[in-house]
Scaffold this active site. Structure first.
Site, PDB file in Angstrom:
ATOM      1  N   LYS A 124      -6.504   9.330  -3.989  1.00 52.87           N
ATOM      2  CA  LYS A 124      -5.296   8.216  -4.733  1.00 52.87           C
ATOM      3  C   LYS A 124      -6.333   7.710  -6.283  1.00 52.87           C
ATOM      4  O   LYS A 124      -5.727   7.652  -7.548  1.00 52.87           O
ATOM      5  CB  LYS A 124      -4.982   7.719  -4.013  1.00 52.87           C
ATOM      6  N   GLN A 176      -2.098   0.604   1.662  1.00 52.68           N
ATOM      7  CA  GLN A 176      -2.271   2.008   2.378  1.00 52.68           C
ATOM      8  C   GLN A 176      -1.728   2.213   3.998  1.00 52.68           C
ATOM      9  O   GLN A 176      -2.163   0.538   4.984  1.00 52.68           O
ATOM     10  CB  GLN A 176      -3.475   2.699   2.415  1.00 52.68           C
ATOM     11  N   ASP A 208       5.062   2.173  -3.964  1.00 48.34           N
ATOM     12  CA  ASP A 208       5.613   3.103  -3.341  1.00 48.34           C
ATOM     13  C   ASP A 208       6.771   2.938  -2.889  1.00 48.34           C
ATOM     14  O   ASP A 208       7.730   3.858  -2.109  1.00 48.34           O
ATOM     15  CB  ASP A 208       4.617   2.462  -1.910  1.00 48.34           C
TER      16      ASP A 208
END
Ligand code: NAD
Length: 290
Positions: A54, A98, A121
């Site tokens: 990422k 995460q 997200d």
């Protein structure tokens, strides 16, 4: 047997990233650039690989990457404080914590603390509700990427029957909302669904998000259907080789499906590309709300 189109997720993701790169380059001329903050707690090997990828792709498209690595024994209140700081930080437009977080951390409380405008997200209930009511909202990256792949082969989906196998909050449920918003007739299947093979055989679009290698058999697929394989399963094959495979028995589906995504090289590359795109969109909403 008719020919099956293999949907090249790497190519679609590369095109999307090229678009993002030129948008960011234009922004650079006029002032600040979008920033994506990634928070990694502990040293889970899969999370490490994913976060590294990422960060690399974030900088490749010209976005600012802000990285926070915390020990696995971090306290809930310290993690919450960091999220609050990132919420207030004008250089941060997207926040990604995460998952999975260590067992002693209340993940729901952490995700709820993220400012919904920076929730790139798309996991915050505010965004979930906005998607469900078709009033905007940030769309979770994997379903968003899957929709882009479907529409790369068939832009108009109105009236088609779609089935999603898997009802998770991060893939299955939002995927159902997105297909419904495109006027599909949607079935959301799961581990208790009866006659899964028949349900799949009646569907023009199949999205598999189960996490079981090759559990969707090729003979179940309606001839000509679009098949999106979200599953990522690590297996050891008959030759003793470690491989990553999807949920769909890919070889069986060839010659039957109209189009199918491979694993790897299908949905996977789209997920990060959509994260970057969500970050740029969050920046644009913040800096030029009209
Ligand atoms: P999850 O583990 O949260 O949920 C799995 C779902 O599958 C459940 O809803 C369950 O009801 C259903 N299921 C289980 N067994 C079933 C069966 N026999 N028949 C029908 N349904 C069944 O799943 P998730 O987090 O949505 O992930 C699903 C898969 O997608 C995993 O392989 C995951 O690694 C992968 N994934 C890939 C990406 C990507 O970027 N490509 C992103 C997220 C998840």
């Amino acid at each position: 047997m008719s020919e099956t189109k293999i949907i090249d997720g790497k190519a679609v993701a590369a095109a999307l990233k090229a678009e993002i790169r030129s948008k960011v380059a234009r922004l650079q001329h006029s002032g600040p650039i979008p920033g994506l903050a990634v928070v990694l707690v502990g040293h889970d090997p899969a999370s490490e690989i994913y976060v590294r990828s990422k960060i690399k792709q974030t900088t490749e498209v010209g976005l600012a990457s802000i990285e926070h690595r915390l020990d696995s024994d971090v306290l809930q209140e310290d993690l919450l404080r960091l999220v609050e700081e990132l919420n207030e930080d004008p250089a941060v437009h997207g926040i990604l914590v995460q998952l999975p977080l260590p067992a002693h951390i209340n993940s729901t409380e952490i995700l709820l603390a993220i400012d919904p405008r920076k929730d790139v997200d798309g996991f915050h209930p505010i965004n979930v509700g906005m998607i469900a009511t078709q009033s905007g909202g940030i769309v979770p990256c994997t379903p968003l990427g899957s929709m882009k792949l479907i529409q790369s082969v068939r832009p108009d989906l109105a009236g088609l029957k779609a089935i999603i196998i898997g009802r998770s909050n991060i893939v299955g449920k939002p995927m159902a909302q997105l297909l419904l918003a495109q006027d599909c007739t949607v079935t959301l299947a799961h581990s208790k669904t009866r006659n899964l093979a028949e349900e799949i055989a009646a569907s023009d679009i199949v999205v598999a998000a189960v996490g079981r290698p090759h559990c969707i058999r090729g003979e179940w697929i309606k001839p000509g259907a679009i098949v999106i394989d979200v599953g990522i399963n690590r297996i050891v094959d008959e030759q003793g080789q470690r491989r990553i495979v999807g949920d769909v028995a890919f070889d069986e589906a060839l010659g039957r499906a109209g189009a199918i995504t491979p694993v790897p090289g299908g949905v996977g590359p789209m997920t990060i590309a959509c994260l970057l795109s969500n970050t740029v969109d969050a920046f644009l909403r913040e800096t030029c709300p009209d």
